[in-house]
Scaffold this active site. Structure first.
Site, PDB file in Angstrom:
ATOM      1  N   PRO A 263      -1.931  54.946  23.784  1.00 56.99           N
ATOM      2  CA  PRO A 263      -1.296  55.139  22.463  1.00 56.99           C
ATOM      3  C   PRO A 263      -2.278  55.481  21.346  1.00 56.99           C
ATOM      4  CG  PRO A 263      -1.548  52.804  22.909  1.00 56.99           C
ATOM      5  CD  PRO A 263      -2.066  53.520  24.121  1.00 56.99           C
ATOM      6  N   GLY A 264      -3.576  55.668  21.692  1.00 60.82           N
ATOM      7  CA  GLY A 264      -4.525  56.149  20.682  1.00 60.82           C
ATOM      8  C   GLY A 264      -5.528  55.131  20.188  1.00 60.82           C
ATOM      9  N   ASP A 314      -1.122  68.013  30.000  1.00 58.84           N
ATOM     10  CA  ASP A 314      -1.590  67.281  31.177  1.00 58.84           C
ATOM     11  C   ASP A 314      -3.105  67.507  31.286  1.00 58.84           C
ATOM     12  OD1 ASP A 314      -2.334  66.511  33.813  1.00 58.84           O
ATOM     13  OD2 ASP A 314      -0.335  66.937  34.578  1.00 58.84           O
ATOM     14  N   CYS A 386      -8.911  50.081  33.320  1.00 56.86           N
ATOM     15  CA  CYS A 386      -8.697  48.646  33.087  1.00 56.86           C
ATOM     16  C   CYS A 386      -8.280  47.995  34.409  1.00 56.86           C
ATOM     17  CB  CYS A 386      -7.668  48.423  31.981  1.00 56.86           C
ATOM     18  SG  CYS A 386      -6.125  49.306  32.245  1.00 56.86           S
TER      19      CYS A 386
END
Length: 447
Positions: A263-264, A314, A386
């Site tokens: 999300p930035g 993409d 992550c």
């Protein structure tokens, strides 16, 4: 609806039933909190029960099993109700058992028919009389670990194979501890001292991060509801995630690609290091238009929109839009299994299989391979995930380097010199190391 229908325990049963059906725990909780008027104490209890039951589900189901003869005939919500009672009874020491049992029976009465109320009452009293089954009755050592820590056996086996038995056990034990509320200071508009002062003025308890110089830990109060959050002085971001952009080390005039940006969070951290007047820009990609919009909104809130180009594309098709050598730096914060985030998203442990990591490995390699030509000679590409499995981390980097001889691995730097004595050039942060999220960071230079 009766008063019991608005209680945190009732809402927890409702949330858990939906999460079991595939809803996301954080979104489900946010929705319930927004729909119902609750004070801070009720919100905390609701959150605690929902995350606690998800976290300890295998343990709770083991305890419940001897008392429910035909579990498949149970309404799903009745099963969740019994698990919430068990969780509160065994894990929340400030709530008397009597209160837990009484409200559980009351919910069964209001939500179900008299037969359900009698059944729930009978199960609770039987558990109280007989006591719960002990873990040492489980003869298989892996199954015992799985039930004790509520972790899937495949993950226990994989972590033991990769990291040894001691490290595996430390990791799985740490994952059931509560996640920290960690913030990253927005250096584009503020600094650590100002944010600390602003939050302290709003009666929050604030500590410095031990692994990120611009990280803060809030241990009392909700940082997201403060004026400082509204003004974009900080964003919510785990301490481990804050290490990725400093490893990339963007310079003020750099053109940077953030290949998997939504999300930035990392996009805005890159942008804070850039200077639009010097030509600094970060091109932030995502394949979904709603997520591209989210990147733009985050950039605006963090006052760095002039340096962010949020783009729907993409990452595997970067070559169609950008020529060879276009970018000074590239970040590939790759889509991954997220197993380093189990503390924050406890349901991940039950949803993932080893096959997911192997499938993701192909996507991760494809993204690295696609963006590699667009990096200029001498430029740095940072790869991060992550997750904590080598299939998505070390194995991906080894395969990429074998295929791309013009790249070399350089040591991942950190501002606070973390794990300085490690043997590897890559950096692995495990969930037990600093009680932050599990993360992997590798830095590649184009020769």
């Amino acid at each position: 609806m009766s008063e019991v229908g608005n209680s945190p325990r009732w809402l927890a049963v409702s949330a858990l039933s939906k999460i079991k059906n595939g809803a996301y725990s954080n979104l489900q909780l946010n929705q319930l909190i927004n729909q119902h008027t609750m004070d801070r104490r009720d919100i905390n209890l609701l959150t605690n029960i929902v995350y606690g039951v998800i976290q300890h589900r295998l343990t709770l189901e083991y305890w419940l099993k001897p008392f429910v003869r035909h579990p498949h005939q149970l309404d799903p919500w009745v099963n969740e109700l019994l698990l919430t009672a068990l969780y509160q009874w065994q894990y929340l020491d400030k709530i008397p058992q009597r209160a837990v049992f009484n409200e559980t029976i009351e919910i069964a009465k209001v939500k179900g028919h008299p037969g359900i109320r009698r059944f729930v009452t009978g199960v609770l009293h039987e558990m109280d009389r007989q006591g719960l089954p002990k873990f040492d009755a489980i003869t298989d050592p892996d199954e015992r670990l799985s039930v004790t820590y509520s972790m899937p056996i495949w993950l226990i086996d994989e972590l033991r194979d990769q990291l040894g038995a001691d490290k595996m056990q430390r990791i799985i034990a740490s994952l059931n501890q509560p996640a920290k509320q960690s913030l990253r200071v927005n250096t584009a508009v503020s600094d650590v001292e100002d944010v600390t002062a602003a939050l302290t003025n709003e009666d929050l308890t604030v500590d410095f991060s031990e692994i990120s110089p611009i990280g803060l830990i809030v241990s009392d109060g909700q940082a997201v509801t403060t004026d400082a959050m509204k003004y974009g002085m900080f964003t919510v971001q785990d301490e481990s995630a804050q290490l990725v952009v400093p490893a990339l080390n963007p310079q003020p005039g750099d053109r940077v690609l953030d290949a998997c940006a939504a999300p930035g969070g990392k996009t805005t951290q890159i942008a804070a290091a850039l200077d639009a007047d010097a030509g600094g820009e970060v091109v932030a990609l995502d394949i979904h238009s709603n997520k591209v919009k989210l990147i733009g909104e985050n950039a605006a809130r963090m006052h760095v929109a002039d340096r962010v180009a949020a783009t729907e594309l993409d990452a595997r098709k970067v070559g169609t839009e950008f020529g060879d050598g276009h970018f000074d730096r590239i970040l590939v914060d790759a889509p991954c299994s997220g197993l380093g985030l189990i503390r924050r998203k406890p349901e991940i442990r039950y949803e993932k299989q080893l096959s997911d990591s192997l499938n993701l490995q192909r996507i991760q390699l494809a993204i690295l391979t696609a963006v590699a030509p667009t990096l200029k000679k001498g430029g740095i590409m940072t790869y991060s995930t992550c997750t904590i499995l080598k299939q998505e981390n070390q194995d991906v980097i080894a395969q990429f380097l074998a295929d791309q001889p013009e790249f070399e691995l350089i040591k991942t730097p950190t501002e606070m010199n973390l794990k300085a004595d490690r043997d590897s050039d890559t950096l692995s942060i495990y969930p037990d190391d600093y009680l932050s999220d599990g993360f992997f960071i590798a830095c590649l230079r184009k020769k």
